[in-house]
Design a protein around this motif. Structure first.
Motif, PDB file in Angstrom:
ATOM      1  N   THR A  23       0.821  -1.215   0.000  1.00 35.32           N
ATOM      2  CA  THR A  23       0.000   0.000   0.000  1.00 35.32           C
ATOM      3  C   THR A  23       0.852   1.260   0.000  1.00 35.32           C
ATOM      4  N   LEU A  24       2.086   1.158   0.466  1.00 32.59           N
ATOM      5  CA  LEU A  24       2.994   2.297   0.434  1.00 32.59           C
ATOM      6  C   LEU A  24       3.447   2.588  -0.992  1.00 32.59           C
ATOM      7  N   GLN A  41      -1.558   9.781  -3.259  1.00 25.84           N
ATOM      8  CA  GLN A  41      -1.370   8.745  -2.263  1.00 25.84           C
ATOM      9  C   GLN A  41      -1.570   9.309  -0.865  1.00 25.84           C
ATOM     10  N   ASN A  43      -0.327   7.816   2.668  1.00 28.90           N
ATOM     11  CA  ASN A  43       0.459   6.713   3.194  1.00 28.90           C
ATOM     12  C   ASN A  43       0.406   6.563   4.710  1.00 28.90           C
ATOM     13  N   SER A  46      -0.472   2.991   5.799  1.00 27.32           N
ATOM     14  CA  SER A  46       0.530   1.981   5.479  1.00 27.32           C
ATOM     15  C   SER A  46       1.671   1.998   6.491  1.00 27.32           C
ATOM     16  N   TYR A  47       2.011   3.165   7.028  1.00 30.46           N
ATOM     17  CA  TYR A  47       3.055   3.224   8.055  1.00 30.46           C
ATOM     18  C   TYR A  47       2.599   2.507   9.331  1.00 30.46           C
TER      19      TYR A  47
END
Length: 66
Positions: A23-24, A41, A43, A46-47
């Motif tokens: 996803t990143l 995006q 992010n 995702s992190y």
């Protein structure tokens, strides 16, 4: 911690880590008009997913023995 719990945490850690990296890298939305191409995006999720995956991996490796 039993061996089965360690194995489950290991698998969950790898899945979360892989999904977070995917996803990143993968763009969420893209628009192309002629020669112009735009990608957007977000992010932040995702992190968090990568951090949870790393935490599960660390817990599975460092978990106490019974």
């Amino acid at each position: 911690m039993t061996k089965s719990v360690k194995k489950i945490l290991l698998v969950v850690g790898f899945v979360l880590l892989g999904y977070g990296i995917y996803t990143l890298i993968a763009p969420e939305a893209s628009v192309s008009i002629g020669d112009l191409s735009l990608e957007a995006q977000d992010n932040t999720n995702s992190y968090i997913t990568i951090a949870l995956g790393l935490a599960a991996l660390v817990i599975s490796f460092l978990g106490g023995k019974k």
